[in-house]
Design a protein around this motif. Structure first.
Motif, PDB file in Angstrom:
ATOM      1  N   GLN A   1       3.736  -4.425 -14.347  1.00  0.00           N
ATOM      2  CA  GLN A   1       2.812  -4.656 -13.352  1.00  0.00           C
ATOM      3  C   GLN A   1       3.407  -5.292 -12.089  1.00  0.00           C
ATOM      4  N   ALA A   2       2.918  -5.023 -11.259  1.00  0.00           N
ATOM      5  CA  ALA A   2       3.325  -5.477  -9.865  1.00  0.00           C
ATOM      6  C   ALA A   2       2.161  -6.109  -9.111  1.00  0.00           C
ATOM      7  N   SER A   3       2.364  -7.203  -8.680  1.00  0.00           N
ATOM      8  CA  SER A   3       1.351  -8.003  -7.850  1.00  0.00           C
ATOM      9  C   SER A   3       1.610  -8.506  -6.607  1.00  0.00           C
ATOM     10  N   LEU A   4       1.027  -8.379  -5.337  1.00  0.00           N
ATOM     11  CA  LEU A   4       1.264  -8.978  -4.329  1.00  0.00           C
ATOM     12  C   LEU A   4       0.547 -10.419  -4.043  1.00  0.00           C
ATOM     13  N   VAL A   5       1.620 -11.430  -3.919  1.00  0.00           N
ATOM     14  CA  VAL A   5       0.918 -12.796  -3.861  1.00  0.00           C
ATOM     15  C   VAL A   5       1.034 -13.510  -2.772  1.00  0.00           C
TER      16      VAL A   5
ATOM     17  N   LEU B   1      13.778   1.856   5.143  1.00  0.00           N
ATOM     18  CA  LEU B   1      13.273   0.441   4.978  1.00  0.00           C
ATOM     19  C   LEU B   1      13.967  -0.596   5.725  1.00  0.00           C
ATOM     20  N   ASP B   2      13.430  -1.511   6.041  1.00  0.00           N
ATOM     21  CA  ASP B   2      13.984  -2.667   7.096  1.00  0.00           C
ATOM     22  C   ASP B   2      14.231  -3.644   5.864  1.00  0.00           C
ATOM     23  N   LYS B   3      15.594  -4.246   6.231  1.00  0.00           N
ATOM     24  CA  LYS B   3      15.852  -5.402   4.839  1.00  0.00           C
ATOM     25  C   LYS B   3      15.176  -6.556   5.189  1.00  0.00           C
ATOM     26  N   GLN B   4      14.658  -6.717   6.522  1.00  0.00           N
ATOM     27  CA  GLN B   4      13.980  -8.025   6.680  1.00  0.00           C
ATOM     28  C   GLN B   4      12.649  -7.963   6.104  1.00  0.00           C
ATOM     29  N   ASN B   5      12.094  -6.705   5.689  1.00  0.00           N
ATOM     30  CA  ASN B   5      10.970  -6.686   5.086  1.00  0.00           C
ATOM     31  C   ASN B   5      10.846  -5.940   3.673  1.00  0.00           C
ATOM     32  N   LEU B   6      11.963  -6.504   2.834  1.00  0.00           N
ATOM     33  CA  LEU B   6      12.112  -6.081   1.727  1.00  0.00           C
ATOM     34  C   LEU B   6      11.823  -7.247   0.604  1.00  0.00           C
ATOM     35  N   PHE B   7      10.820  -7.220  -0.343  1.00  0.00           N
ATOM     36  CA  PHE B   7      10.842  -8.110  -1.600  1.00  0.00           C
ATOM     37  C   PHE B   7      11.714  -8.125  -2.508  1.00  0.00           C
ATOM     38  N   SER B   8      12.162  -6.911  -2.915  1.00  0.00           N
ATOM     39  CA  SER B   8      13.333  -6.526  -3.818  1.00  0.00           C
ATOM     40  C   SER B   8      14.233  -5.492  -3.488  1.00  0.00           C
ATOM     41  N   ASP B   9      15.387  -5.420  -3.484  1.00  0.00           N
ATOM     42  CA  ASP B   9      16.442  -4.676  -3.037  1.00  0.00           C
ATOM     43  C   ASP B   9      17.588  -4.415  -4.479  1.00  0.00           C
ATOM     44  N   ASP B  10      17.056  -3.375  -5.037  1.00  0.00           N
ATOM     45  CA  ASP B  10      17.678  -2.955  -6.229  1.00  0.00           C
ATOM     46  C   ASP B  10      17.821  -4.182  -7.585  1.00  0.00           C
TER      47      ASP B  10
ATOM     48  N   THR C   1       9.576 -10.852 -17.106  1.00  0.00           N
ATOM     49  CA  THR C   1       8.499 -11.264 -15.827  1.00  0.00           C
ATOM     50  C   THR C   1       9.163 -12.023 -14.935  1.00  0.00           C
ATOM     51  N   ALA C   2       9.175 -11.713 -13.351  1.00  0.00           N
ATOM     52  CA  ALA C   2       9.806 -12.420 -12.359  1.00  0.00           C
ATOM     53  C   ALA C   2       9.141 -12.345 -11.114  1.00  0.00           C
ATOM     54  N   ASP C   3       9.430 -13.257 -10.200  1.00  0.00           N
ATOM     55  CA  ASP C   3       9.188 -12.762  -9.098  1.00  0.00           C
ATOM     56  C   ASP C   3      10.165 -12.146  -8.142  1.00  0.00           C
TER      57      ASP C   3
ATOM     58  N   GLU D   1      -6.199 -10.064   4.640  1.00  0.00           N
ATOM     59  CA  GLU D   1      -6.180 -11.585   4.176  1.00  0.00           C
ATOM     60  C   GLU D   1      -4.812 -11.972   3.926  1.00  0.00           C
ATOM     61  N   ILE D   2      -3.752 -11.458   4.164  1.00  0.00           N
ATOM     62  CA  ILE D   2      -2.353 -11.675   3.886  1.00  0.00           C
ATOM     63  C   ILE D   2      -2.265 -13.129   4.726  1.00  0.00           C
ATOM     64  N   LYS D   3      -1.645 -13.881   4.092  1.00  0.00           N
ATOM     65  CA  LYS D   3      -1.137 -15.098   4.614  1.00  0.00           C
ATOM     66  C   LYS D   3       0.339 -15.365   5.044  1.00  0.00           C
ATOM     67  N   ARG D   4       0.783 -16.226   5.420  1.00  0.00           N
ATOM     68  CA  ARG D   4       2.142 -16.541   6.266  1.00  0.00           C
ATOM     69  C   ARG D   4       3.020 -16.048   4.988  1.00  0.00           C
ATOM     70  N   TYR D   5       3.171 -16.605   3.700  1.00  0.00           N
ATOM     71  CA  TYR D   5       4.503 -16.384   2.675  1.00  0.00           C
ATOM     72  C   TYR D   5       3.755 -15.403   1.735  1.00  0.00           C
ATOM     73  N   ASN D   6       4.714 -14.389   1.301  1.00  0.00           N
ATOM     74  CA  ASN D   6       4.547 -13.301   0.495  1.00  0.00           C
ATOM     75  C   ASN D   6       5.649 -12.906  -0.530  1.00  0.00           C
ATOM     76  N   LYS D   7       5.089 -12.609  -1.470  1.00  0.00           N
ATOM     77  CA  LYS D   7       6.256 -12.147  -2.626  1.00  0.00           C
ATOM     78  C   LYS D   7       5.518 -11.296  -3.647  1.00  0.00           C
ATOM     79  N   LEU D   8       6.133 -10.677  -4.471  1.00  0.00           N
ATOM     80  CA  LEU D   8       5.680  -9.809  -5.439  1.00  0.00           C
ATOM     81  C   LEU D   8       5.973 -10.530  -6.688  1.00  0.00           C
ATOM     82  N   VAL D   9       5.275 -10.376  -8.009  1.00  0.00           N
ATOM     83  CA  VAL D   9       5.293 -10.669  -8.944  1.00  0.00           C
ATOM     84  C   VAL D   9       5.361  -9.601 -10.077  1.00  0.00           C
TER      85      VAL D   9
END
Length: 136
Positions: A55-59, A3-12, A18-20, A98-106
């Motif tokens: 449940q995980a969602s890509l926003v 994994l590339d640290k710059q491409n991680l949504f969550s690191d442990d 419920t959280a982003d 359809e991915i846009k500029r800013y991305n997170k998981l919920v």
């Protein structure tokens, strides 16, 4: 799996409510150019305990504030009994066009989790190997 640290949504990241995701990935521009498909994968790094499901969602959004955000893909509810250390799950296979500029998981938690952590991010390819018995 590399994994590339710059491409991680969550690191442990601890996910007991419920959280982003801790990190937002800024692609710099909306959309993805032609090239290799990129996967979105998550792995439980500490066994979950106490709750019912996760449940995980890509926003995705054009705005860093996530105004007008769109949910691109999401998992079904994953039962707490499945959320053991080492368990992996993907979100929709490859990154959606359809991915846009800013991305997170919920992460949506049902019940009262008392433990559980996740590492999640974009991955070029998933390692697939099996141990080879001695003598082969």
């Amino acid at each position: 799996m590399i994994l590339d640290k710059q491409n991680l949504f969550s690191d442990d990241q601890a996910v007991t409510v419920t959280a982003d995701s801790t990190n937002v990935i800024d692609l710099g521009i909306a959309g993805m150019g032609k090239g290799e498909p990129v996967r979105l994968i998550a792995q439980v790094t500490e066994t979950f305990d106490g709750g019912t499901s996760l449940q995980a969602s890509l926003v995705t959004s054009d705005s860093s504030t996530f105004s007008g955000a769109t949910t691109l893909v999401e998992t079904a509810a994953i039962a707490e009994a499945s959320l053991l250390a080492g368990y992996e799950f993907g979100l929709g296979g490859f990154m959606p066009e359809e991915i846009k500029r800013y991305n997170k998981l919920v992460y949506t938690v049902v019940g009262t989790m008392t433990a559980g952590t996740i590492t999640a991010g974009f991955l070029l390819d998933k390692q697939n190997w099996a141990a080879v018995p001695d003598g082969i």
